[in-house]
Write a protein that holds these residues in place. Structure first.
Motif, PDB file in Angstrom:
ATOM      1  N   VAL A 151       0.266  -5.250  -9.740  1.00 47.15           N
ATOM      2  CA  VAL A 151       1.327  -5.664  -8.819  1.00 47.15           C
ATOM      3  C   VAL A 151       1.353  -4.741  -7.601  1.00 47.15           C
ATOM      4  O   VAL A 151       1.495  -5.193  -6.465  1.00 47.15           O
ATOM      5  N   SER A 152       1.201  -3.445  -7.816  1.00 49.22           N
ATOM      6  CA  SER A 152       1.288  -2.491  -6.706  1.00 49.22           C
ATOM      7  C   SER A 152       0.197  -2.712  -5.674  1.00 49.22           C
ATOM      8  O   SER A 152       0.372  -2.373  -4.513  1.00 49.22           O
ATOM      9  N   GLU A 153      -0.918  -3.288  -6.077  1.00 50.29           N
ATOM     10  CA  GLU A 153      -1.993  -3.589  -5.127  1.00 50.29           C
ATOM     11  C   GLU A 153      -1.636  -4.766  -4.226  1.00 50.29           C
ATOM     12  O   GLU A 153      -2.210  -4.932  -3.163  1.00 50.29           O
ATOM     13  N   GLN A 154      -0.693  -5.603  -4.640  1.00 48.96           N
ATOM     14  CA  GLN A 154      -0.399  -6.837  -3.936  1.00 48.96           C
ATOM     15  C   GLN A 154       0.766  -6.741  -2.962  1.00 48.96           C
ATOM     16  O   GLN A 154       0.951  -7.614  -2.137  1.00 48.96           O
ATOM     17  N   ILE A 155       1.570  -5.689  -3.053  1.00 48.42           N
ATOM     18  CA  ILE A 155       2.758  -5.593  -2.217  1.00 48.42           C
ATOM     19  C   ILE A 155       2.576  -4.468  -1.200  1.00 48.42           C
ATOM     20  O   ILE A 155       2.416  -3.312  -1.571  1.00 48.42           O
ATOM     21  N   ALA A 156       2.611  -4.826   0.079  1.00 45.86           N
ATOM     22  CA  ALA A 156       2.532  -3.812   1.127  1.00 45.86           C
ATOM     23  C   ALA A 156       3.749  -3.913   2.051  1.00 45.86           C
ATOM     24  O   ALA A 156       4.258  -2.908   2.514  1.00 45.86           O
ATOM     25  N   ILE A 157       4.169  -5.149   2.294  1.00 44.29           N
ATOM     26  CA  ILE A 157       5.337  -5.385   3.150  1.00 44.29           C
ATOM     27  C   ILE A 157       6.202  -6.431   2.469  1.00 44.29           C
ATOM     28  O   ILE A 157       5.712  -7.438   1.974  1.00 44.29           O
ATOM     29  N   LEU A 158       7.484  -6.182   2.440  1.00 43.69           N
ATOM     30  CA  LEU A 158       8.433  -7.116   1.848  1.00 43.69           C
ATOM     31  C   LEU A 158       9.649  -7.166   2.758  1.00 43.69           C
ATOM     32  O   LEU A 158      10.253  -6.124   3.038  1.00 43.69           O
ATOM     33  N   TYR A 159       9.987  -8.361   3.239  1.00 41.25           N
ATOM     34  CA  TYR A 159      11.108  -8.525   4.170  1.00 41.25           C
ATOM     35  C   TYR A 159      10.991  -7.571   5.365  1.00 41.25           C
ATOM     36  O   TYR A 159      11.937  -6.906   5.747  1.00 41.25           O
ATOM     37  N   ASP A 160       9.790  -7.483   5.927  1.00 42.55           N
ATOM     38  CA  ASP A 160       9.502  -6.632   7.093  1.00 42.55           C
ATOM     39  C   ASP A 160       9.716  -5.142   6.836  1.00 42.55           C
ATOM     40  O   ASP A 160       9.894  -4.360   7.761  1.00 42.55           O
ATOM     41  N   VAL A 161       9.709  -4.730   5.586  1.00 37.83           N
ATOM     42  CA  VAL A 161       9.830  -3.316   5.219  1.00 37.83           C
ATOM     43  C   VAL A 161       8.514  -2.888   4.584  1.00 37.83           C
ATOM     44  O   VAL A 161       8.008  -3.548   3.673  1.00 37.83           O
ATOM     45  N   ASN A 162       7.935  -1.786   5.102  1.00 37.43           N
ATOM     46  CA  ASN A 162       6.723  -1.240   4.488  1.00 37.43           C
ATOM     47  C   ASN A 162       7.080  -0.676   3.121  1.00 37.43           C
ATOM     48  O   ASN A 162       8.002   0.126   3.006  1.00 37.43           O
ATOM     49  N   ILE A 163       6.351  -1.095   2.125  1.00 36.46           N
ATOM     50  CA  ILE A 163       6.602  -0.660   0.754  1.00 36.46           C
ATOM     51  C   ILE A 163       5.591   0.427   0.393  1.00 36.46           C
ATOM     52  O   ILE A 163       4.379   0.223   0.509  1.00 36.46           O
ATOM     53  N   LEU A 164       6.085   1.563  -0.008  1.00 35.82           N
ATOM     54  CA  LEU A 164       5.225   2.654  -0.466  1.00 35.82           C
ATOM     55  C   LEU A 164       5.372   2.753  -1.982  1.00 35.82           C
ATOM     56  O   LEU A 164       6.112   3.577  -2.497  1.00 35.82           O
TER      57      LEU A 164
END
Length: 178
Positions: free
Chosen positions: A15-28
């Motif tokens: 899952v962590s490989e697939q999420i980089a941006i969510l609702y225009d927020v950079n996800i770390l």
């Protein structure tokens, strides 16, 4: 893969490989690893570590690490801080894992590893609270001396507590600052 309590399930890494941006927020996305021994080894394989944007590590109950003594606990954290993938040491002092805070702060300065003040820790009983405030006061003072930024962690185990720092903030005046 680690079999001890609370180790992350391997699906987390997919899952962590697939999420980089969510609702225009950079996800770390990151992970909190368990320090396993005095050598500072952690319970995550290198191939999984490199997929994380942030890796933190700490000493925890219910893992193979058993708090031996102040010297060994301190060395465990210092050795973990030598790992360039570890960017944060979570709750560097816990009553069940006493450490030499001045040595850890100095290593934080030398390695660029952040130290966390953990909101959840300050829910402890009054006797533990006194020793926590004393040790985190030392940490804050040493980090101030070296110019090391600190990180607050809510250590939320439920979504409604994410970003809740009320316990830290209520006790922050108790921390000794120079």
């Amino acid at each position: 893969f680690p079999s001890h309590d609370r180790a992350p399930h391997e699906d987390y890494f997919r899952v962590s490989e697939q999420i980089a941006i969510l609702y225009d927020v950079n996800i770390l996305l990151g992970i909190e690893a368990n320090i396993l021994n005095v050598n500072g080894e952690i319970d995550l394989r290198e191939d999984l570590l490199i997929k994380q944007k942030v890796v933190s590590a700490g000493l925890h109950d219910k893992t193979p690490y058993k708090g031996l003594n102040v010297r060994d606990n301190t060395e465990s954290i210092i050795n973990a801080m030598q790992n360039p993938r570890i960017k944060i040491i979570t709750h560097p002092f816990r009553p069940e894992f006493p450490v030499e805070m001045k040595k850890i702060a100095r290593c934080s300065y030398e390695t660029g590893t952040l130290l966390e003040i953990n909101n959840q820790l300050f829910s402890r009983n009054i006797n533990e609270l006194k020793i926590l405030v004393k040790n985190y006061g030392i940490m804050v003072s040493e980090c101030e001396k070296y110019g090391i930024p600190l990180i607050f962690g809510s250590d939320a185990h439920v979504a409604s507590k994410i970003g809740d720092f009320t316990k830290i903030l209520s006790l922050s005046k108790s921390f000794v600052l120079s």
